[in-house]
Design a protein around this motif. Structure first.
Motif, mmCIF file in Angstrom:
data_model
loop_
_atom_site.group_PDB
_atom_site.id
_atom_site.type_symbol
_atom_site.label_atom_id
_atom_site.label_comp_id
_atom_site.label_asym_id
_atom_site.label_seq_id
_atom_site.Cartn_x
_atom_site.Cartn_y
_atom_site.Cartn_z
ATOM 1 N N HIS A 198 2.453 1.491 -3.752
ATOM 2 C CA HIS A 198 1.637 1.785 -4.730
ATOM 3 C C HIS A 198 0.307 2.363 -4.229
ATOM 4 O O HIS A 198 -0.657 1.686 -4.249
ATOM 5 N N PRO A 199 0.330 3.572 -3.706
ATOM 6 C CA PRO A 199 -0.869 4.242 -3.252
ATOM 7 C C PRO A 199 -2.146 4.124 -3.977
ATOM 8 O O PRO A 199 -3.307 3.959 -3.540
ATOM 9 N N ARG A 200 -1.894 4.417 -5.332
ATOM 10 C CA ARG A 200 -3.035 4.740 -6.230
ATOM 11 C C ARG A 200 -3.954 3.239 -6.287
ATOM 12 O O ARG A 200 -4.889 3.144 -6.325
ATOM 13 N N ALA A 201 -2.912 1.945 -6.516
ATOM 14 C CA ALA A 201 -3.410 0.847 -6.774
ATOM 15 C C ALA A 201 -4.192 0.505 -5.876
ATOM 16 O O ALA A 201 -5.272 -0.162 -5.719
ATOM 17 N N ARG A 208 -9.067 -0.938 -2.792
ATOM 18 C CA ARG A 208 -9.981 -0.643 -1.466
ATOM 19 C C ARG A 208 -11.545 -0.329 -2.072
ATOM 20 O O ARG A 208 -12.426 -0.764 -1.379
ATOM 21 N N TRP A 209 -11.457 0.630 -2.923
ATOM 22 C CA TRP A 209 -12.877 1.179 -3.118
ATOM 23 C C TRP A 209 -13.675 0.155 -3.944
ATOM 24 O O TRP A 209 -14.794 -0.089 -4.172
ATOM 25 N N ARG A 249 -5.555 2.271 -3.324
ATOM 26 C CA ARG A 249 -6.808 3.032 -3.184
ATOM 27 C C ARG A 249 -7.999 2.367 -4.040
ATOM 28 O O ARG A 249 -9.163 2.119 -3.689
ATOM 29 N N ALA A 250 -7.618 1.999 -5.472
ATOM 30 C CA ALA A 250 -8.173 1.633 -6.483
ATOM 31 C C ALA A 250 -8.943 0.015 -5.810
ATOM 32 O O ALA A 250 -10.164 0.032 -5.870
ATOM 33 N N ARG A 264 0.901 -1.185 0.064
ATOM 34 C CA ARG A 264 0.067 -0.083 -0.097
ATOM 35 C C ARG A 264 1.058 1.165 -0.148
ATOM 36 O O ARG A 264 0.398 2.201 -0.800
#
Length: 626
Positions: A80-83, A88-89, A85-86, A77
């Motif tokens: 790769h914060p963007r991945a 998680r949502w 976040r995707a 996490r």
């Protein structure tokens, strides 16, 4: 200037030289006299080497793996914060879809339309408000319980869909669990043991997985609401206001109300069903004890049929659909009309009407027991109560007179059948008692033609001791679903031990070829009924005598996939005899001449048949104690 002193380690002492251990006698323990050595022949525990760690317990090992996995996930996490976040949502969205889908899932296959899943469920709003009001630990527990409840409700809805599709009724949580085992046996008989085992194991695993996944989904959504408490509270308020407004105004989209309380209504229905079932048990037990013929003397039972051989024959799944469905009816009605003419040429006449069965699509024993006991037996609880009672069955009435031997021909029975005593049957021929060595035809253990020929050989064709006549209850099973493969008629003199059916079985269709195709299922169902009717009427034409009386009827309609979800429960019933007096005694029934009842012929409930039949042939009502 500070003075620093150097700390010196103490000088290492030299260990005394190791000396050889003194010799030991057998059984002496080198660690001391208080610890005896292991018994002779027992392997001593292997000593752990110096610095070697103790074996790790499985629970600790699993905990360590989970902690390592969490650490890796956290590292991913961060990297790769963007991945993250995707993902998680996406999980949030899937959890919401899962929960909303469970709340809105209908219990009938015909209602599974996209519009059903675009409604606003009241249970979701109430659940969100409850979770927002709870602190963390109670919130997690409540969310897990909420998800588990939704999983159970989903399983019940799926069972309702299956029961409505096949049996034309909903699943009863009190009575119907035993039918799941019957369903497994049906799959085993139709498609093999491996398929039945795989289907059963798969169903159990899916149910357990659903409980776990639904609980995790509810917990995830609960935590999401807590992290965005203010916005979640405003959203719940808005959703609640919209729901109340839609309910008050009766707003609908494509004929479906926008506001939904489907889950609450389903729970209420299940609760009512349980309460009604428990109340019904005591009420039915009182009805079963009230029998107008319980005390009728034996010499006043069925005097109008003395000297006759009476055969009461049930044809599996022979329902009104077979005579009225545009795909099925042409072949079946043509067979009935042709058989009417053939029997007339042999001196037989017939009258036909309709009975409304107590069951639909399956559970044939409920229809059999209803017709023969005069009780409305529409569930397993009533069946158990009836068969444990002293209720006089129609078959037992023949035996009670002493003028008939009573026989059961039951090719579908493959295990112990204690109900034979309640039916008053002296002799029962099950699947293993008729000498059949040919192949099974899906669920049916033998073709109807063979079962009838075996009955002729074993019972109908032999001379009876003491001048008695014969009464037989015969169950014909070739028209039992899944209607593939369907047997074909062979020469009566060629039947032998049934091996002649081997090539017919191999050339026939497989259950999987038609089970998913409604039109093909209807066609093959019609062919199976034609076969059963042909076998029965040809047997009567071949072996019937002036003293033979044949009563044949269906036990229930075919499954809803064939007959339709709103089909009636009516089944045809026919009486055939050479002796005109037999039919004259039922002239006031106003039944149709021939083997095919008119569409507007009289319709009775199936539980009325016993009393009408007994009275028509001279039986005098006499309740017990009078």
């Amino acid at each position: 200037m500070p003075v620093f002193t150097r700390l010196r380690r103490p000088a290492r002492t030299t260990a005394p030289p190791r000396t050889a251990a003194p010799a030991r006698t057998a059984g002496e323990n080198p660690r001391g006299q208080g610890h005896p050595s292991p018994p002779r022949g027992e392997e001593p525990a292997e000593p752990r080497g110096e610095g070697e760690a103790a074996p790790e317990k499985p629970v600790l090992r699993a905990f360590r793996l989970l902690r390592s996995l969490r650490t890796r996930c956290a590292r991913l996490r961060d990297e790769h914060p963007r991945a993250a976040r995707a993902v998680r949502w996406t999980l949030h969205g899937l959890a919401a879809v899962l929960v909303l889908g469970a709340l809105l899932l209908p219990n009938q296959a015909g209602a599974l339309r996209p519009g059903r899943f675009t409604r606003i469920p009241a249970e979701a709003i109430v659940g969100a408000v409850l979770l927002l009001a709870l602190p963390r630990r109670p919130r997690i527990a409540a969310a897990a319980l909420y998800g588990t409840g939704l999983a159970v409700l989903t399983v019940l809805n799926v069972l309702d869909i299956g029961f409505n599709e096949y049996l034309g009724r909903s699943f009863n949580v009190v009575l119907d669990w035993g039918l799941l085992d019957d369903a497994r046996h049906y799959v085993e008989d139709s498609m093999g043991g491996a398929a039945a085992t795989a289907a059963g194991a798969g169903a159990v695993l899916l149910a357990l997985l659903l409980v776990v996944v639904m609980a995790l989904a509810a917990v995830r959504l609960g935590e999401l609401l807590a992290r965005h408490r203010a916005r979640a509270a405003r959203g719940a308020l808005v959703a609640g206001t919209v729901w109340i407004t839609c309910t008050a105004l009766g707003l609908q989209v494509a004929g479906v109300p926008v506001a939904s309380d489907r889950a609450a209504a389903a729970l209420k229905t299940q609760g009512k069903r349980v309460r009604d079932t428990l109340r019904d048990e005591a009420a039915f037990e009182r009805v079963a004890r009230t029998d107008p013929f319980a005390g009728t003397p034996s010499d006043r039972l069925l005097p109008g049929l003395r000297g006759k051989d009476v055969l009461i024959t049930f044809i599996e799944s022979y329902g009104r659909t077979a005579l009225e469905d545009p795909v099925i009816a042409p072949g079946v009605t043509g067979t009935l009309d042709a058989a009417t003419g053939s029997l007339a040429g042999a001196g037989f006449t017939a009258r036909s009407g309709w009975l409304t069965s107590s069951t639909f699509g399956g559970s044939s024993w409920l229809g059999h027991s209803t017709a023969l006991s005069g009780l409305w037996i529409d569930n397993q609880q009533r069946y158990r109560t009836a068969t444990a009672s002293d209720r006089l069955t129609l078959t037992e009435a023949f035996g009670r007179t002493g003028a008939w031997d009573t026989v059961g021909v039951m090719p579908g029975v493959q295990k112990g059948w204690p109900e034979a005593e309640w039916y008053g049957l002296d002799t029962v021929y099950d699947a293993f008692g008729m000498g059949y060595r040919g192949p099974k035809f899906s669920w049916s253990t033998m073709p109807d033609q063979y079962a009838l020929e075996a009955f002729q050989r074993l019972e109908h064709g032999r001379r009876r001791d003491g001048g008695k006549n014969l009464m037989a209850e015969i169950i014909l099973t070739s028209s039992h679903q899944p209607w593939a493969p369907v047997p074909e008629m062979v020469g009566w003199d060629e039947l032998g031990d049934g091996s002649v059916f081997g090539p017919i079985r191999r050339a026939g269709r497989q259950p999987g070829d038609i089970m998913a195709d409604t039109t093909e299922s209807r066609r093959e169902y019609g062919r199976s009924v034609e076969y059963s009717v042909t076998a029965l009427t040809q047997w009567l034409e071949r072996y019937g005598t002036d003293d033979t009386v044949l009563v044949f009827l269906g036990d229930h309609q075919p499954i809803a996939r064939v007959s339709g979800v709103r089909a009636s429960r009516d089944v045809p019933v026919t009486v055939v005899a050479r002796d005109p007096e037999v039919l004259e005694q039922i002239a006031d029934w106003n039944w149709t001449e021939g083997l095919r009842p008119d569409r507007d012929a009289p319709v009775w409930r199936m539980d009325a048949f016993r009393d009408r039949f007994l009275k028509a042939y001279g039986s005098v009502p006499h309740p017990a104690g009078d």
